[in-house]
Design a protein around this motif. Structure first.
Motif, PDB file in Angstrom:
ATOM      1  N   THR A 166       0.840  -1.275  -0.007  1.00 27.55           N
ATOM      2  CA  THR A 166       0.056  -0.046  -0.160  1.00 27.55           C
ATOM      3  C   THR A 166       0.739   1.487  -0.207  1.00 27.55           C
ATOM      4  O   THR A 166       0.545   2.177  -0.717  1.00 27.55           O
ATOM      5  CB  THR A 166      -1.167  -0.017   1.366  1.00 27.55           C
ATOM      6  OG1 THR A 166      -1.570  -1.221   1.192  1.00 27.55           O
ATOM      7  CG2 THR A 166      -1.990   1.159   1.071  1.00 27.55           C
ATOM      8  N   ARG A 167       2.094   1.459   0.801  1.00 28.91           N
ATOM      9  CA  ARG A 167       2.844   2.435   0.929  1.00 28.91           C
ATOM     10  C   ARG A 167       3.262   2.671  -0.497  1.00 28.91           C
ATOM     11  O   ARG A 167       3.361   3.812  -0.990  1.00 28.91           O
ATOM     12  CB  ARG A 167       4.185   2.320   1.739  1.00 28.91           C
ATOM     13  CG  ARG A 167       4.932   3.259   1.711  1.00 28.91           C
ATOM     14  CD  ARG A 167       5.771   3.124   2.785  1.00 28.91           C
ATOM     15  NE  ARG A 167       5.408   3.166   4.298  1.00 28.91           N
ATOM     16  CZ  ARG A 167       6.103   3.005   5.293  1.00 28.91           C
ATOM     17  NH1 ARG A 167       7.388   2.756   5.233  1.00 28.91           N
ATOM     18  NH2 ARG A 167       5.619   3.373   6.548  1.00 28.91           N
ATOM     19  N   ILE A 168       3.968   1.845  -1.312  1.00 30.76           N
ATOM     20  CA  ILE A 168       4.605   2.195  -2.425  1.00 30.76           C
ATOM     21  C   ILE A 168       3.232   2.515  -3.628  1.00 30.76           C
ATOM     22  O   ILE A 168       3.689   3.394  -4.167  1.00 30.76           O
ATOM     23  CB  ILE A 168       5.322   1.005  -3.043  1.00 30.76           C
ATOM     24  CG1 ILE A 168       6.551   0.560  -2.047  1.00 30.76           C
ATOM     25  CG2 ILE A 168       5.856   1.042  -4.591  1.00 30.76           C
ATOM     26  CD1 ILE A 168       7.530   1.620  -2.001  1.00 30.76           C
ATOM     27  N   SER A 169       2.356   1.677  -3.761  1.00 35.19           N
ATOM     28  CA  SER A 169       1.680   1.971  -4.828  1.00 35.19           C
ATOM     29  C   SER A 169       0.755   3.183  -4.449  1.00 35.19           C
ATOM     30  O   SER A 169       0.416   3.893  -5.550  1.00 35.19           O
ATOM     31  CB  SER A 169       0.458   0.598  -4.882  1.00 35.19           C
ATOM     32  OG  SER A 169       1.060  -0.513  -5.148  1.00 35.19           O
ATOM     33  N   MET A 170       0.199   3.638  -3.433  1.00 33.26           N
ATOM     34  CA  MET A 170      -0.348   4.761  -2.911  1.00 33.26           C
ATOM     35  C   MET A 170       0.454   5.931  -3.136  1.00 33.26           C
ATOM     36  O   MET A 170       0.131   7.175  -3.651  1.00 33.26           O
ATOM     37  CB  MET A 170      -1.132   4.687  -1.741  1.00 33.26           C
ATOM     38  CG  MET A 170      -2.287   3.919  -1.489  1.00 33.26           C
ATOM     39  SD  MET A 170      -3.488   3.899  -2.806  1.00 33.26           S
ATOM     40  CE  MET A 170      -4.262   5.320  -2.266  1.00 33.26           C
ATOM     41  N   SER A 171       1.704   5.853  -2.774  1.00 34.54           N
ATOM     42  CA  SER A 171       2.736   6.928  -2.660  1.00 34.54           C
ATOM     43  C   SER A 171       3.151   7.222  -3.895  1.00 34.54           C
ATOM     44  O   SER A 171       3.559   8.487  -4.473  1.00 34.54           O
ATOM     45  CB  SER A 171       4.086   6.735  -1.699  1.00 34.54           C
ATOM     46  OG  SER A 171       4.796   5.860  -2.340  1.00 34.54           O
ATOM     47  N   ILE A 172       3.134   6.355  -5.054  1.00 33.76           N
ATOM     48  CA  ILE A 172       3.805   6.595  -6.281  1.00 33.76           C
ATOM     49  C   ILE A 172       2.651   7.590  -7.159  1.00 33.76           C
ATOM     50  O   ILE A 172       3.006   8.149  -7.920  1.00 33.76           O
ATOM     51  CB  ILE A 172       3.984   5.337  -7.183  1.00 33.76           C
ATOM     52  CG1 ILE A 172       5.087   5.549  -8.088  1.00 33.76           C
ATOM     53  CG2 ILE A 172       2.860   4.661  -7.663  1.00 33.76           C
ATOM     54  CD1 ILE A 172       5.713   4.246  -8.812  1.00 33.76           C
ATOM     55  N   GLY A 173       1.417   7.134  -6.691  1.00 37.47           N
ATOM     56  CA  GLY A 173       0.399   8.048  -7.102  1.00 37.47           C
ATOM     57  C   GLY A 173       0.612   9.589  -7.073  1.00 37.47           C
ATOM     58  O   GLY A 173       0.436  10.361  -7.685  1.00 37.47           O
ATOM     59  N   LEU A 174       0.918   9.628  -5.755  1.00 33.93           N
ATOM     60  CA  LEU A 174       1.026  11.140  -5.229  1.00 33.93           C
ATOM     61  C   LEU A 174       2.457  11.844  -5.735  1.00 33.93           C
ATOM     62  O   LEU A 174       2.223  12.826  -6.265  1.00 33.93           O
ATOM     63  CB  LEU A 174       1.206  11.099  -3.581  1.00 33.93           C
ATOM     64  CG  LEU A 174      -0.156  10.701  -2.822  1.00 33.93           C
ATOM     65  CD1 LEU A 174       0.136  11.103  -1.282  1.00 33.93           C
ATOM     66  CD2 LEU A 174      -1.166  12.072  -3.392  1.00 33.93           C
ATOM     67  N   VAL A 175       3.405  11.167  -5.739  1.00 34.65           N
ATOM     68  CA  VAL A 175       4.802  11.808  -6.316  1.00 34.65           C
ATOM     69  C   VAL A 175       4.554  11.841  -7.727  1.00 34.65           C
ATOM     70  O   VAL A 175       4.871  13.025  -8.141  1.00 34.65           O
ATOM     71  CB  VAL A 175       5.853  10.693  -5.863  1.00 34.65           C
ATOM     72  CG1 VAL A 175       7.105  11.245  -6.436  1.00 34.65           C
ATOM     73  CG2 VAL A 175       6.125  10.347  -4.376  1.00 34.65           C
ATOM     74  N   GLY A 176       3.947  11.147  -8.336  1.00 34.34           N
ATOM     75  CA  GLY A 176       3.773  11.252  -9.959  1.00 34.34           C
ATOM     76  C   GLY A 176       2.899  12.443 -10.231  1.00 34.34           C
ATOM     77  O   GLY A 176       3.212  13.259 -11.091  1.00 34.34           O
ATOM     78  N   VAL A 177       1.613  12.484  -9.511  1.00 30.41           N
ATOM     79  CA  VAL A 177       0.959  13.754  -9.745  1.00 30.41           C
ATOM     80  C   VAL A 177       1.344  14.782  -9.300  1.00 30.41           C
ATOM     81  O   VAL A 177       1.262  16.061  -9.901  1.00 30.41           O
ATOM     82  CB  VAL A 177      -0.356  13.455  -8.962  1.00 30.41           C
ATOM     83  CG1 VAL A 177      -1.265  14.536  -8.844  1.00 30.41           C
ATOM     84  CG2 VAL A 177      -1.287  12.253  -9.807  1.00 30.41           C
TER      85      VAL A 177
END
Length: 377
Positions: A166-177
């Motif tokens: 959950t940490r990687i998949s949800m954070s990659i959305g925030l960082v990418g956005v």
């Protein structure tokens, strides 16, 4: 002279900012409000994933290969025959068919694994630097193991690995956005405010990127990242790749809004008053776009999550030992997993719930930001 004590005269005038009006409209969207709480829960779990894990996600167990999920039992019989609230799991014993040699797990009612909230476990570091020994759910006996979501081919706990992903998949959305937000607002804002040759070139570039098929571009760019690179660098590399494609939609929205706003009276008045272009953009024009930008960003995050999951599932995104939902779904690419361990698809349900919640949240923010939209019923 007006008598202010006259009850027929208005004495209080209610004022509300743009953000206040947006929040009032958003609260009427019940589905979006529920989705907001779900999204917040996902990010709380992502931030403190070690606390919510039951075991170390990398810990293997040779005797628990493809261990099926265990159902929690809330009540147990005491010595005097009374039912008491004592959450526990029933143990499972590995058996092997003497003819086919196929392995299976049978419930052992005599073996009980008692659990408790905020129990003591093996030492770990919360968020990578805070030493702790308390987990949300832990076995009373630290040597016993239980599997809420079953185990994979190496005997690793799928619940802990899903929480860690959950940490990687949800954070990659925030960082990418976040990267897409910088590129989209900067390029789209300059194109809409300056116009001329910069607007023509940037618009053609946006149209060119949007005309290309997204998945082949992602596959081609991700294939250029060496598989032996450090997992952290690969994480940022995949984030940059997703951002290079995801900024175009936001840039088009910002450009169109800037083209409409630059002829407004308040912008013309700011220019005539001697305001610099930077002040006109960031002090007068950008605040009018914040609600639309927030709505666009909330709708872009699920697209980033799906992109990372797709790339990792195909083996061109994040790779082990990095744990993400897409990496976990790689385990379900063979017939044996589908036939013997269907619980390996559990991370896919997390992807589905997260994407649906983020999409509903984005729809609610978009409706709340649009003053001409109808109130949700």
């Amino acid at each position: 002279m007006t008598d202010t004590s006259d009850p027929r005269q208005p004495t209080d005038i209610a004022e509300a900012s743009q953000w206040r009006l947006m929040w009032l409209r958003f609260k009427k969207h019940k589905v979006a409000l529920i989705s907001l709480y779900i999204v917040l829960l996902f990010y709380v779990v992502a931030a403190f994933s070690e606390f919510f894990q039951t075991f170390d996600p990398e810990e293997t167990s040779r005797r628990d290969v493809f261990h099926p999920p265990q159902a929690i039992q809330f009540f147990d019989l005491s010595k005097d025959g009374q039912r008491k609230f004592r959450p526990h799991f029933l143990g499972m014993t590995l058996t092997r068919d003497p003819e086919t040699l196929a392995t299976s797990y049978a419930v052992n009612p005599d073996e009980k694994i008692y659990i408790r909230l905020l129990g003591k476990s093996e030492p770990y570091e919360l968020m990578g630097f805070i030493p702790m020994q308390t987990r949300l759910i832990a076995a009373v006996n630290e040597d016993e193991r239980f599997y809420l979501f079953g185990a994979d081919r190496l005997g690793r706990d799928m619940f802990s690995r899903t929480i860690a992903g959950t940490r990687i998949s949800m954070s990659i959305g925030l960082v990418g956005v976040a990267l897409s937000l910088v590129l989209g607002t900067l390029i789209g804002g300059l194109a809409g405010y300056l116009g001329g040759w910069f607007d023509a070139i940037s618009t053609r570039a946006i149209e060119l990127i949007l005309s290309m098929p997204t998945i082949p571009i992602w596959l081609g760019l991700s294939a250029t990242i060496p598989p032996t690179i450090d997992p952290l660098l690969r994480y940022f590399g995949i984030t940059v790749i997703l951002s290079l494609i995801g900024w175009t939609e936001l840039a088009r929205v910002v450009r169109g809004r800037f083209l409409a706003l630059r002829t407004e009276d308040f912008v013309t008045a700011a220019r005539l008053d001697g305001a610099s272009p930077r002040r006109v953009v960031f002090r007068h024009m950008m605040p009018s776009l914040m609600s639309h930008i927030i709505a666009s960003v909330s709708l872009a995050i699920p697209a980033m999550i799906l992109a990372e999951t797709s790339l990792s599932f195909l083996g061109l995104g994040l790779l082990p030992p990095t744990i993400s939902w897409g990496v976990l779904l790689q385990e379900s690419q063979n017939i044996r997993s589908i036939a013997q361990a269907p619980w390996l698809f559990v991370p896919g349900f997390f992807v589905m719930f997260a994407v649906l919640a983020l999409n509903f949240l984005g729809d609610g923010l978009r409706d709340a930001a649009d003053p001409y939209s109808q109130d949700p019923t």
